[in-house]
Write an enzyme that holds these catalytic residues in place. Structure first.
Site, PDB file in Angstrom:
ATOM      1  N   ASP A 170      54.996 -46.866 -21.795  1.00 43.68           N
ATOM      2  CA  ASP A 170      55.750 -46.719 -23.042  1.00 43.68           C
ATOM      3  C   ASP A 170      56.302 -45.308 -23.216  1.00 43.68           C
ATOM      4  O   ASP A 170      55.704 -44.336 -22.766  1.00 43.68           O
ATOM      5  CB  ASP A 170      54.834 -47.068 -24.223  1.00 43.68           C
ATOM      6  CG  ASP A 170      55.618 -47.309 -25.499  1.00 43.68           C
ATOM      7  OD1 ASP A 170      56.839 -47.541 -25.426  1.00 43.68           O
ATOM      8  OD2 ASP A 170      55.010 -47.251 -26.585  1.00 43.68           O
TER       9      ASP A 170
ATOM     10  N   ASN B   3      59.457 -58.037 -26.372  1.00 39.33           N
ATOM     11  CA  ASN B   3      60.598 -57.174 -26.035  1.00 39.33           C
ATOM     12  C   ASN B   3      61.938 -57.928 -26.026  1.00 39.33           C
ATOM     13  O   ASN B   3      62.997 -57.296 -26.015  1.00 39.33           O
ATOM     14  CB  ASN B   3      60.375 -56.447 -24.698  1.00 39.33           C
ATOM     15  CG  ASN B   3      59.351 -55.328 -24.777  1.00 39.33           C
ATOM     16  OD1 ASN B   3      58.615 -55.078 -23.834  1.00 39.33           O
ATOM     17  ND2 ASN B   3      59.279 -54.623 -25.917  1.00 39.33           N
TER      18      ASN B   3
ATOM     19  N   GLU C  29      37.772 -49.170 -21.185  1.00 38.07           N
ATOM     20  CA  GLU C  29      37.808 -47.858 -21.842  1.00 38.07           C
ATOM     21  C   GLU C  29      39.276 -47.557 -22.129  1.00 38.07           C
ATOM     22  O   GLU C  29      40.142 -47.769 -21.282  1.00 38.07           O
ATOM     23  CB  GLU C  29      37.229 -46.781 -20.913  1.00 38.07           C
ATOM     24  CG  GLU C  29      35.760 -46.961 -20.605  1.00 38.07           C
ATOM     25  CD  GLU C  29      34.878 -46.843 -21.839  1.00 38.07           C
ATOM     26  OE1 GLU C  29      35.221 -46.060 -22.749  1.00 38.07           O
ATOM     27  OE2 GLU C  29      33.845 -47.545 -21.906  1.00 38.07           O
TER      28      GLU C  29
END
Ligand code: IPE
Ligand code: IPE
Ligand code: MG
Length: 240
Positions: free
Chosen positions: A15, A63, A202
């Protein structure tokens, strides 16, 4: 002391291409192109670090809401990427997989993508998994539908629908769950990425925009990952 482990599976939400371009007074298309170069660097870095699976979010089911011109740019760049990287991916022994519905991708892109997947299917090196037209909710929904169909056919008992049965129907079937999820660009959300699969991943966020991302950021993310205490709901190993 035991060597700290590298994550087996790293997932990245690529991104920040648009903001990167905006800051340089470039077009969004140029931002996406720079993002493609970042992908190349990161694939190479993962290979060097011995990461087994790299999954990259390239285009989400949401998108499609973007202006048609931007969608076209992204699809064109995808085709360009396939053509440019094909030989090297084969030669680097990388296995390419695709997750996401093939439905709305341009036929030409889909065809060359399928060809890339089959040309690399015998490769034994690391897996590069491309999430294209991917949505986590859609992934889970389609898995549920397939299980429902099996039950209806009488091939499965509802009591046998357990977590491994669900996981086995997801588009990522056969891959380990991501250990580390990276999102550049300062956003701190998962935007419908691997919802089921990232249950115990994580998370690592960085303000660096994807086109500026490279081996250095990947290594930093891994260092942070190695310092985390993954308890999976249990207690630390040294605790009684
Ligand atoms: C990521 O960059 C590429 C895709 C989502 C396809 P963006 O286009 O989302 O970049 P920003 O978020 O506008 O900076
Ligand atoms: C997530 O980025 C999807 C990809 C990078 C492919 P977006 O830019 O689409 O996500 P939002 O809109 O900020 O949540
Ligand atoms: Mg974005």
């Amino acid at each position: 002391m035991e060597e700290p482990k590298v994550p087996r599976h790293v997932a990245i939400i690529m991104d920040g291409n648009g903001r990167w371009a905006q800051r340089r007074n470039l077009t969004r298309a140029e931002g996406h192109r720079a993002g493609m170069a970042a992908l190349r660097r990161v694939v190479e870095a993962c290979d060097k670090l011995g990461i087994e699976v790299l999954t990259v979010y390239g285009f989400s089911t949401e998108n499609w809401k973007r202006p048609r011109s931007e969608v076209t740019v992204l699809m064109d760049l995808l085709l360009e990427w396939i053509r440019k990287e094909r030989d090297e991916l084969i030669q680097r022994n990388i296995q390419v997989r695709v997750i996401g519905g093939p439905g709305r991708l341009p036929p030409r892109t889909r065809q060359e993508l399928d060809e890339l997947v089959s040309a690399t299917s015998g490769n034994t090196g690391h897996v590069l998994c491309l999430a294209l037209n991917y949505g986590g909710r859609r992934d889970i929904t389609e898995a549920a539908r397939r299980l429902g169909e099996r039950v209806r056919r009488g091939a499965m008992d509802p009591a046998d629908i357990d977590e491994s049965a669900v996981a086995g129907e997801l588009m990522t079937a056969g891959l380990p769950d991501p250990d580390l999820l990276i999102r550049p660009s300062g956003e701190m959300r998962v935007s419908n990425f691997l919802l089921w699969q990232m249950a115990y991943a994580e998370l690592w966020f960085t303000p660096v925009l994807w086109p500026d991302f490279g081996a250095e950021q990947l290594e930093e993310a891994i260092r942070v990952y190695q310092s985390r205490d993954r308890r999976y709901g249990g207690l630390r190993e040294e605790e009684p």
